[in-house]
Scaffold this motif. Structure first.
Motif, PDB file in Angstrom:
ATOM      1  N   ILE A   1       0.848  -1.194   0.000  1.00 48.19           N
ATOM      2  CA  ILE A   1       0.000   0.000   0.000  1.00 48.19           C
ATOM      3  C   ILE A   1       0.881   1.242   0.000  1.00 48.19           C
ATOM      4  O   ILE A   1       1.962   1.262   0.592  1.00 48.19           O
ATOM      5  CB  ILE A   1      -0.995   0.066   1.185  1.00 48.19           C
ATOM      6  N   GLY A   2       0.403   2.261  -0.682  1.00 50.01           N
ATOM      7  CA  GLY A   2       1.092   3.540  -0.695  1.00 50.01           C
ATOM      8  C   GLY A   2       0.055   4.636  -0.569  1.00 50.01           C
ATOM      9  O   GLY A   2      -1.049   4.496  -1.098  1.00 50.01           O
ATOM     10  N   ALA A   3       0.417   5.705   0.145  1.00 49.64           N
ATOM     11  CA  ALA A   3      -0.516   6.824   0.249  1.00 49.64           C
ATOM     12  C   ALA A   3      -0.349   7.701  -0.977  1.00 49.64           C
ATOM     13  O   ALA A   3       0.163   8.817  -0.915  1.00 49.64           O
ATOM     14  CB  ALA A   3      -0.282   7.598   1.536  1.00 49.64           C
ATOM     15  N   ASP A   4      -0.742   7.143  -2.102  1.00 51.55           N
ATOM     16  CA  ASP A   4      -0.729   7.849  -3.387  1.00 51.55           C
ATOM     17  C   ASP A   4      -1.544   7.006  -4.356  1.00 51.55           C
ATOM     18  O   ASP A   4      -1.353   5.784  -4.419  1.00 51.55           O
ATOM     19  CB  ASP A   4       0.697   8.012  -3.918  1.00 51.55           C
TER      20      ASP A   4
ATOM     21  N   HIS B   1      -1.469   6.504  -7.459  1.00 51.77           N
ATOM     22  CA  HIS B   1      -0.808   5.754  -8.534  1.00 51.77           C
ATOM     23  C   HIS B   1       0.065   4.593  -8.050  1.00 51.77           C
ATOM     24  O   HIS B   1       0.868   4.038  -8.816  1.00 51.77           O
ATOM     25  CB  HIS B   1      -0.025   6.709  -9.444  1.00 51.77           C
ATOM     26  N   THR B   2      -0.158   4.188  -6.800  1.00 56.94           N
ATOM     27  CA  THR B   2       0.521   3.012  -6.252  1.00 56.94           C
ATOM     28  C   THR B   2       0.226   1.765  -7.094  1.00 56.94           C
ATOM     29  O   THR B   2       1.021   0.815  -7.113  1.00 56.94           O
ATOM     30  CB  THR B   2       0.085   2.816  -4.787  1.00 56.94           C
ATOM     31  N   CYS B   3      -0.886   1.790  -7.823  1.00 62.27           N
ATOM     32  CA  CYS B   3      -1.255   0.657  -8.684  1.00 62.27           C
ATOM     33  C   CYS B   3      -0.207   0.362  -9.769  1.00 62.27           C
ATOM     34  O   CYS B   3      -0.263  -0.684 -10.416  1.00 62.27           O
ATOM     35  CB  CYS B   3      -2.618   0.891  -9.310  1.00 62.27           C
ATOM     36  N   THR B   4       0.767   1.247  -9.935  1.00 64.00           N
ATOM     37  CA  THR B   4       1.838   1.063 -10.929  1.00 64.00           C
ATOM     38  C   THR B   4       2.526  -0.306 -10.824  1.00 64.00           C
ATOM     39  O   THR B   4       2.908  -0.900 -11.826  1.00 64.00           O
ATOM     40  CB  THR B   4       2.911   2.166 -10.739  1.00 64.00           C
ATOM     41  N   TYR B   5       2.704  -0.798  -9.593  1.00 62.52           N
ATOM     42  CA  TYR B   5       3.497  -2.023  -9.393  1.00 62.52           C
ATOM     43  C   TYR B   5       2.758  -3.288  -9.820  1.00 62.52           C
ATOM     44  O   TYR B   5       3.320  -4.379  -9.760  1.00 62.52           O
ATOM     45  CB  TYR B   5       3.984  -2.130  -7.938  1.00 62.52           C
ATOM     46  N   GLY B   6       1.505  -3.120 -10.258  1.00 56.34           N
ATOM     47  CA  GLY B   6       0.808  -4.230 -10.904  1.00 56.34           C
ATOM     48  C   GLY B   6       1.609  -4.742 -12.095  1.00 56.34           C
ATOM     49  O   GLY B   6       1.546  -5.914 -12.440  1.00 56.34           O
ATOM     50  N   ALA B   7       2.406  -3.850 -12.696  1.00 61.06           N
ATOM     51  CA  ALA B   7       3.230  -4.229 -13.849  1.00 61.06           C
ATOM     52  C   ALA B   7       4.267  -5.290 -13.490  1.00 61.06           C
ATOM     53  O   ALA B   7       4.788  -5.973 -14.366  1.00 61.06           O
ATOM     54  CB  ALA B   7       3.930  -2.999 -14.420  1.00 61.06           C
TER      55      ALA B   7
ATOM     56  N   ARG C   1       4.803  -1.350 -19.736  1.00 59.32           N
ATOM     57  CA  ARG C   1       3.895  -2.044 -18.811  1.00 59.32           C
ATOM     58  C   ARG C   1       3.635  -1.201 -17.569  1.00 59.32           C
ATOM     59  O   ARG C   1       2.514  -1.158 -17.055  1.00 59.32           O
ATOM     60  CB  ARG C   1       4.485  -3.394 -18.406  1.00 59.32           C
ATOM     61  N   PHE C   2       4.681  -0.529 -17.065  1.00 54.60           N
ATOM     62  CA  PHE C   2       4.489   0.356 -15.901  1.00 54.60           C
ATOM     63  C   PHE C   2       3.480   1.457 -16.234  1.00 54.60           C
ATOM     64  O   PHE C   2       2.636   1.822 -15.405  1.00 54.60           O
ATOM     65  CB  PHE C   2       5.818   0.987 -15.465  1.00 54.60           C
ATOM     66  N   THR C   3       3.569   1.996 -17.449  1.00 52.24           N
ATOM     67  CA  THR C   3       2.637   3.050 -17.869  1.00 52.24           C
ATOM     68  C   THR C   3       1.196   2.537 -17.823  1.00 52.24           C
ATOM     69  O   THR C   3       0.292   3.228 -17.350  1.00 52.24           O
ATOM     70  CB  THR C   3       2.975   3.521 -19.297  1.00 52.24           C
ATOM     71  N   ILE C   4       0.996   1.328 -18.301  1.00 48.40           N
ATOM     72  CA  ILE C   4      -0.352   0.744 -18.333  1.00 48.40           C
ATOM     73  C   ILE C   4      -0.897   0.570 -16.917  1.00 48.40           C
ATOM     74  O   ILE C   4      -1.986   1.038 -16.588  1.00 48.40           O
ATOM     75  CB  ILE C   4      -0.326  -0.615 -19.073  1.00 48.40           C
ATOM     76  N   SER C   5      -0.120  -0.083 -16.053  1.00 52.87           N
ATOM     77  CA  SER C   5      -0.603  -0.342 -14.690  1.00 52.87           C
ATOM     78  C   SER C   5      -0.806   0.964 -13.925  1.00 52.87           C
ATOM     79  O   SER C   5      -1.730   1.090 -13.121  1.00 52.87           O
ATOM     80  CB  SER C   5       0.389  -1.233 -13.943  1.00 52.87           C
TER      81      SER C   5
ATOM     82  N   LYS D   1      -8.643  -0.718  -8.577  1.00 55.30           N
ATOM     83  CA  LYS D   1      -7.854  -0.789  -7.355  1.00 55.30           C
ATOM     84  C   LYS D   1      -6.409  -1.136  -7.694  1.00 55.30           C
ATOM     85  O   LYS D   1      -5.482  -0.724  -7.011  1.00 55.30           O
ATOM     86  CB  LYS D   1      -8.477  -1.904  -6.503  1.00 55.30           C
ATOM     87  N   VAL D   2      -6.239  -1.916  -8.746  1.00 52.53           N
ATOM     88  CA  VAL D   2      -4.907  -2.355  -9.186  1.00 52.53           C
ATOM     89  C   VAL D   2      -5.017  -2.781 -10.650  1.00 52.53           C
ATOM     90  O   VAL D   2      -6.109  -3.128 -11.106  1.00 52.53           O
ATOM     91  CB  VAL D   2      -4.402  -3.513  -8.290  1.00 52.53           C
TER      92      VAL D   2
END
Lengths: 168, 422
Positions: free
Chosen positions: B120-123, B125-131, B211-215, B224-225
């Motif tokens: 979890i991140g207090a931001d 766009h933390t969903c980025t790491y889905g990549a 891929r990071f851009t997409i996630s 959520k992710v």
């Protein structure tokens, strides 16, 4: 854990401005916020409900701003909780984190009428409509979440654990 | 019962054999972090919750990136709260300007967020790491403050939506175009509270930076992710960086999805999102008459080396239109140094573009490129809400680094092929 009270009906997309209007956000005192709970959805609401009663609403309850004042106002007003068809995502998290019980059940919302007496069994996830003699299904509230609600929200929950040596 | 990637990661962290969507769980976290806007409040919550020390200093990061180098006295005070806390608690994952990067560029680079993680991140766009094949989602400061004490958080298990991209991409089309297209199709709340699983042959052939851009932009569809199944490319990216062991999770072939979308993208043009919502997506060719004042290339969405290289290819030997400001912001010090070593800064300075140290700056209308009344920008960032980059009457068009760089040369929204002479 059981909650019991009468139902007050509201519609879809009740936003956080309706739950606690922004003009009252110059305070974060729960008692003051409680006086204005749901004021812009039903100006007379604060005079009509009794402690323990429920808000029953449609889709997307709590949409709009991320203000934590919204669940605080409902909880401080002494309402038992909110039953809705669905909740806005941030309100959903804020509600539990502030210690306000909430329940999702489209089945319940479709059938409950204003003034029906409800009893919610958080362990089994059953919503009993005592007026109509019917029951509806919602997901049971897991033990950690009941503990969190009983503690009064996430911060007091963690604090209690820290004080008991739970997180060294 | 078969499970999606999200369900498997959540189950593993909640020590449950089986999970169903809608269920509430309490789960162990692998990594938590905040930035100079959200962490000061989280630190306050940490103290109110009786926190004495963080659950594991190796798994907490504080990243001043939004308003640093400090834009004013207030932001200096905010950044100082992070610095003081990091020193007091001897947190290894805190970076000053000169070492720092935008959180979602920096943390994967540093090997601190990994496949199979629950983060979890207090931001948002933390969903980025889905990549990376991680379950990573944005939360509020209260959740972060509590998690810094406990190393745990509660979650509602989301339903999953599967997206399958088919076909080989045309030149100048990449990750940004794929996610803008998806947001256009789903709408900004089309995946609200859902986990996206983003798959298909197009994705399998797509570099990690794309891929990071997409996630990263999964949240712009309300998700959520946005998880991409980890593969050999993921392995190559993380194996030299990882600070701890990691795990690849794959969905069961018969896992249940709330919806499945299959899109053939072999004929897709570069995509642009018009003001004032990321869902207002159209092919770039429909906007050829739109004159612009500013171009921003960077952010947690498109500030990686792959993005900077694409911009450099387009700008090489060309000049930014004299009417235009073109601001290039590498997403981290590693990206900055790589671009410098590869000679990309020569290309940019010869093109008369400005280069900035890493910061979120203009993306959220903070600083380093604020728009005036009536101005129009093409930006590789993630949101084009009303007033997002400055004045309430300014406009932001969201696009890829290729479209942004091409538009900087011509002064209007431009298909990259046009300036490449193709």
């Amino acid at each position: 854990m059981e909650l019991k009270g009468y139902s007050f009906l509201f519609g879809d997309d009740i936003d956080t401005d309706a739950i606690i209007p922004a003009r009252y956000l110059n305070t974060s005192d729960p008692a003051e916020l409680a006086e204005h709970v749901m004021e812009d959805a039903d100006p007379d609401f604060a005079n009509r409900f009794q402690a323990g009663d429920f808000i029953v609403a449609g889709k997307n309850f709590g949409c709009g701003s991320s203000r934590e004042h919204a669940p605080i106002a409902i909880k401080a007003a002494g309402l038992s909780g909110v039953v809705a068809e669905s909740f806005a995502r941030i309100f959903y998290r804020n509600a539990f984190n502030m210690g306000l019980p909430i329940f999702e059940s489209s089945e319940a919302v479709a059938d409950i009428e204003s003034g029906d007496e409800l009893k919610i069994d958080m362990d089994s996830g059953q919503i009993h409509n005592l007026t109509k003699g019917r029951s509806y299904h919602t997901l049971p509230t897991p033990p950690f979440m009941k503990e969190l609600i009983n503690a009064g929200g996430l911060v007091p929950f963690v604090r209690k654990k820290v004080e008991n040596g739970g997180y060294a | 019962m078969p499970m999606t990637i999200s369900e498997k990661i959540l189950a593993a962290h909640a020590q449950a054999d089986q999970l169903v969507p809608g269920q509430l769980i309490e789960a162990r976290l692998d990594f938590v972090f905040g930035n100079d806007i959200t962490a000061p409040i989280a630190i306050d919550v940490f103290h109110k919750a009786g926190g004495k020390k963080v659950f594991d200093p190796q798994r907490v990061a504080l990243i001043p990136d939004h308003f640093v180098p400090n834009k004013d006295i207030q932001s200096a005070q905010q950044a100082k709260i992070l610095r003081d806390f990091a020193r007091e608690h001897e947190l290894p994952w805190y970076w000053e300007v000169g070492r720092m990067g935008i959180e979602h560029v920096l943390l994967p680079e540093q090997g601190l967020v990994l496949p199979g993680d629950l983060i979890i991140g207090a931001d948002s766009h933390t969903c980025t790491y889905g990549a990376l094949g991680a379950f990573a989602t944005g939360v509020g400061s209260t959740d972060l403050g509590a998690a810094m004490v406990t190393g745990r958080a509660w979650f509602k298990v989301p339903e999953s939506i599967k997206i399958i991209y088919k076909g080989q991409l045309r030149p100048h089309v990449g990750g940004k175009d794929l996610i803008l297209y998806a947001i256009g199709q789903l709408g900004v709340d089309g995946a609200r509270y859902k986990a996206l699983e983003i798959t298909g042959e197009t994705i399998a052939n797509l570099p990690m930076d794309d891929r990071f851009t997409i996630s990263n932009m999964a949240i712009e569809a309300g998700a959520k992710v946005g998880i991409i199944p980890p593969d050999e490319l993921t392995e190559n990216y993380v194996k030299t960086r990882a600070k701890r062991p990691y795990h690849f999770y794959q969905a069961d072939s018969d896992a249940e999805y709330q919806a499945v979308y299959e899109w053939d993208v072999s004929r897709m043009e570069p995509q642009v999102a018009k003001p004032h919502l990321p869902e207002n997506t159209v092919p770039v060719t429909e906007l050829a008459d739109v004159a612009i004042d500013q171009v921003v290339i960077g952010s947690c969405t498109n500030g990686r080396i792959g993005d900077i290289r694409v911009a450099a290819q387009i700008l090489k030997g060309k000049k930014v239109s004299p009417e235009i400001r073109c601001i290039i912001i590498p997403g981290s010090q590693e990206v900055y140094q790589t671009a410098l070593k590869e000679g990309l800064f020569d290309i940019f300075t010869e093109a008369e573009a400005a280069i900035s140290t890493p910061t979120c700056g203009p993306c959220l209308g903070g600083y380093m490129g604020i728009l005036a009344d009536g101005e129009v920008a093409v930006s590789t960032t993630n949101r084009n809400f009303l007033g997002r980059m400055g004045h309430i009457n300014s406009e932001v068009y969201l696009a890829s680094p290729a479209v942004a760089a091409a538009s900087a040369i011509t002064g209007h929204i431009t298909h990259p092929a046009e300036v490449a002479g193709e």
